[in-house]
Write a protein that holds these residues in place. Structure first.
Motif, mmCIF file in Angstrom:
data_model
loop_
_atom_site.group_PDB
_atom_site.id
_atom_site.type_symbol
_atom_site.label_atom_id
_atom_site.label_comp_id
_atom_site.label_asym_id
_atom_site.label_seq_id
_atom_site.Cartn_x
_atom_site.Cartn_y
_atom_site.Cartn_z
ATOM 1 N N GLU A 66 -9.859 -5.941 7.090
ATOM 2 C CA GLU A 66 -9.852 -4.486 6.915
ATOM 3 C C GLU A 66 -8.491 -3.978 6.440
ATOM 4 O OE1 GLU A 66 -10.268 -0.463 9.697
ATOM 5 O OE2 GLU A 66 -11.142 -2.361 10.374
ATOM 6 N N ASP A 67 -7.422 -4.477 7.026
ATOM 7 C CA ASP A 67 -6.084 -4.027 6.629
ATOM 8 C C ASP A 67 -5.793 -4.359 5.172
ATOM 9 O OD1 ASP A 67 -5.640 -3.000 9.125
ATOM 10 O OD2 ASP A 67 -4.414 -4.685 9.828
ATOM 11 N N THR A 68 -6.223 -5.534 4.738
ATOM 12 C CA THR A 68 -5.985 -5.942 3.353
ATOM 13 C C THR A 68 -6.738 -5.048 2.377
ATOM 14 O OG1 THR A 68 -5.624 -8.249 4.001
ATOM 15 C CG2 THR A 68 -6.224 -7.837 1.703
ATOM 16 N N PHE A 69 -8.002 -4.781 2.668
ATOM 17 C CA PHE A 69 -8.771 -3.908 1.776
ATOM 18 C C PHE A 69 -8.223 -2.489 1.816
ATOM 19 C CE2 PHE A 69 -12.354 -1.466 0.162
ATOM 20 C CZ PHE A 69 -12.729 -2.239 -0.924
ATOM 21 N N GLY A 70 -7.745 -2.074 2.967
ATOM 22 C CA GLY A 70 -7.132 -0.757 3.059
ATOM 23 C C GLY A 70 -5.915 -0.631 2.160
ATOM 24 N N ARG A 71 -5.142 -1.706 2.053
ATOM 25 C CA ARG A 71 -3.978 -1.683 1.149
ATOM 26 C C ARG A 71 -4.421 -1.658 -0.311
ATOM 27 N NH1 ARG A 71 -2.180 -5.161 5.478
ATOM 28 N NH2 ARG A 71 -0.546 -4.012 6.609
ATOM 29 N N PHE A 72 -5.505 -2.344 -0.605
ATOM 30 C CA PHE A 72 -6.054 -2.268 -1.962
ATOM 31 C C PHE A 72 -6.478 -0.841 -2.291
ATOM 32 C CE2 PHE A 72 -10.255 -2.344 -4.222
ATOM 33 C CZ PHE A 72 -9.757 -2.506 -5.508
ATOM 34 N N ALA A 73 -7.167 -0.184 -1.361
ATOM 35 C CA ALA A 73 -7.598 1.202 -1.586
ATOM 36 C C ALA A 73 -6.393 2.122 -1.742
ATOM 37 C CB ALA A 73 -8.476 1.668 -0.421
ATOM 38 N N GLU A 74 -5.354 1.875 -0.951
ATOM 39 C CA GLU A 74 -4.133 2.681 -1.053
ATOM 40 C C GLU A 74 -3.487 2.496 -2.422
ATOM 41 O OE1 GLU A 74 0.124 3.295 1.351
ATOM 42 O OE2 GLU A 74 -1.206 1.602 1.819
ATOM 43 N N TRP A 75 -3.445 1.262 -2.884
ATOM 44 C CA TRP A 75 -2.873 0.974 -4.208
ATOM 45 C C TRP A 75 -3.659 1.673 -5.313
ATOM 46 C CZ3 TRP A 75 -5.331 -1.949 -8.129
ATOM 47 C CH2 TRP A 75 -4.543 -2.222 -9.247
ATOM 48 N N LEU A 76 -4.988 1.654 -5.212
ATOM 49 C CA LEU A 76 -5.808 2.305 -6.225
ATOM 50 C C LEU A 76 -5.471 3.787 -6.361
ATOM 51 C CD1 LEU A 76 -9.474 0.968 -5.829
ATOM 52 C CD2 LEU A 76 -7.987 0.742 -7.826
ATOM 53 N N ASN A 77 -5.188 4.427 -5.251
ATOM 54 C CA ASN A 77 -4.980 5.868 -5.259
ATOM 55 C C ASN A 77 -3.517 6.290 -5.392
ATOM 56 O OD1 ASN A 77 -7.750 7.283 -4.554
ATOM 57 N ND2 ASN A 77 -7.654 5.458 -3.270
ATOM 58 N N LYS A 78 -2.602 5.434 -4.959
ATOM 59 C CA LYS A 78 -1.192 5.815 -4.959
ATOM 60 C C LYS A 78 -0.325 4.971 -5.880
ATOM 61 C CE LYS A 78 -1.168 7.519 -0.171
ATOM 62 N NZ LYS A 78 -0.525 7.356 1.166
ATOM 63 N N GLY A 79 -0.830 3.825 -6.294
ATOM 64 C CA GLY A 79 -0.012 2.947 -7.121
ATOM 65 C C GLY A 79 0.896 2.046 -6.310
ATOM 66 N N ASN A 80 0.790 2.089 -4.997
ATOM 67 C CA ASN A 80 1.575 1.233 -4.132
ATOM 68 C C ASN A 80 0.813 1.040 -2.827
ATOM 69 O OD1 ASN A 80 3.827 -0.333 -3.462
ATOM 70 N ND2 ASN A 80 4.739 1.352 -2.309
ATOM 71 N N TYR A 81 1.325 0.248 -1.935
ATOM 72 C CA TYR A 81 0.659 0.003 -0.658
ATOM 73 C C TYR A 81 1.712 -0.145 0.432
ATOM 74 C CZ TYR A 81 2.005 -4.823 -1.624
ATOM 75 O OH TYR A 81 2.732 -5.960 -1.912
ATOM 76 N N THR A 82 1.288 0.041 1.657
ATOM 77 C CA THR A 82 2.177 -0.060 2.813
ATOM 78 C C THR A 82 2.040 -1.443 3.437
ATOM 79 O OG1 THR A 82 1.875 2.300 3.261
ATOM 80 C CG2 THR A 82 2.801 0.954 5.032
ATOM 81 N N PRO A 83 3.114 -2.216 3.492
ATOM 82 C CA PRO A 83 3.020 -3.562 4.078
ATOM 83 C C PRO A 83 2.896 -3.507 5.592
ATOM 84 C CG PRO A 83 5.287 -3.064 3.492
ATOM 85 C CD PRO A 83 4.459 -1.918 2.987
ATOM 86 N N GLY A 84 2.725 -4.676 6.208
ATOM 87 C CA GLY A 84 2.646 -4.762 7.649
ATOM 88 C C GLY A 84 3.948 -4.342 8.303
#
Length: 320
Positions: A80-98
């Motif tokens: 879930e956390d990994t897919f959440g980062r993918f969704a974040e990247w899609l919308n923001k262009g970046n993701y939040t690491p652990g």
């Protein structure tokens, strides 16, 4: 001039999510949401946006698969956390690491005494007591051994070109400089990417930080999202470049190595970018890692790609 064609594995940085040229916003916001179910959690993503970056996911949503008819699909073997980062990247262009975890090392029962804390000295200032390849079988050691009886070896030793077991005195710093100053191509100025802060003590556990990058990379590889793969590589490289490898924190790197080599494979051209990144990192931090029994055991247990990449870097650290 005609447009340059991009092959699989190459990245067109103009297609990064934050770019206004990546996809028409009207198509994104008018496209119906598609429901991805990951570990029981539903994620609703704009179908057009997902399709633009991933052909495998596009086929899942718009092809003849039953998921396309239902408008939803479960994703197995994805956290879930990994897919959440993918969704974040899609919308923001970046993701939040652990997140970094804090584990005090001076608690009762800790195996590490306060006096053992601190950065392990470089091999250039303090030579290891044992040759770094003692864990290898005799036949393997022979591949890299220097013969101290030869005249050329003795001359290089006296001149300072090599140390007592044949290491070039400047090789570690050169490898480190090369790693730190890699050129980033995706981390664009238009993207608000927060700077990763360096660790300050051996009590800071970066395992979740490193694995969050690695797992997102594996996800991007699985679903052929090349720009995300490249961004992950650059984010992980920036984190490793400022990470102080305390002896107490070698386990963070070992866990990362174990995961990456178990979940990636070499391409037909013999290159795997994430493995290459970690190989280069291990190349200049091997003096510290080799003091960890778990690292040596991992090399022996692997006996394949990981050991081969490690020995490649050993060759760069040893004189001819």
């Amino acid at each position: 001039m005609g447009k340059k064609k991009h092959q699989r594995g190459e990245t067109n940085t103009s297609e990064f999510p934050s770019s206004s040229n990546s996809i028409e916003s009207g198509n994104v916001y008018t496209s119906p949401p598609f429901k991805f179910i990951v570990e029981g959690t539903a994620f609703y993503l704009h179908a057009a946006l997902v399709s633009h970056y991933s052909k495998p996911l596009d086929r899942m949503m718009n092809g003849e698969m039953s998921e396309a008819q239902k408008g939803s699909a479960p994703l197995e073997d994805v956290e879930e956390d990994t897919f959440g980062r993918f969704a974040e990247w899609l919308n923001k262009g970046n993701y939040t690491p652990g997140k970094v975890s804090i584990y005090p090392l001076d608690e009762p029962g800790s195996e590490t005494s306060p006096s053992e804390k601190g950065v392990v000295e470089d091999s250039e200032t303090k030579k290891p007591e044992e040759a770094p390849f003692g864990f290898l079988q005799p036949a393997q050691q022979g591949i890299f051994a220097n013969n101290p009886t030869t005249k050329s070896w003795q001359m290089r030793k006296r001149s300072g070109m090599v140390d007592s077991w044949g290491q070039k005195s400047s090789s570690r710093s050169q490898l480190k400089e090369s790693f730190i100053h890699r050129i980033a191509t995706v981390r664009q100025e238009s993207i608000d990417i927060p700077h990763q802060l360096p660790n300050q003590s051996p009590e800071e556990d970066y395992t979740d930080v490193f694995l969050s990058h690695a797992k997102l990379y594996v996800f991007a590889e699985q679903f052929d999202i090349q720009t995300l793969k490249l961004l992950v590589l650059e984010n992980l490289q920036k984190t490793l470049a400022i990470f102080t490898l305390y002896q107490e924190r070698t386990g963070d790197i070992i866990t990362l190595l174990r995961y990456v080599y178990a979940n990636t494979s070499e391409r037909s051209d013999g290159v795997e970018e994430l493995r290459t990144l970690l190989r280069d990192y291990v190349g200049y931090e091997m003096d510290i890692l080799m003091k960890d029994d778990e690292f040596r055991e991992l090399m022996i247990a692997d006996g394949g790609a990981l050991l081969g990449d490690f020995l490649t870097m050993v060759m760069k650290r040893i004189s001819d």
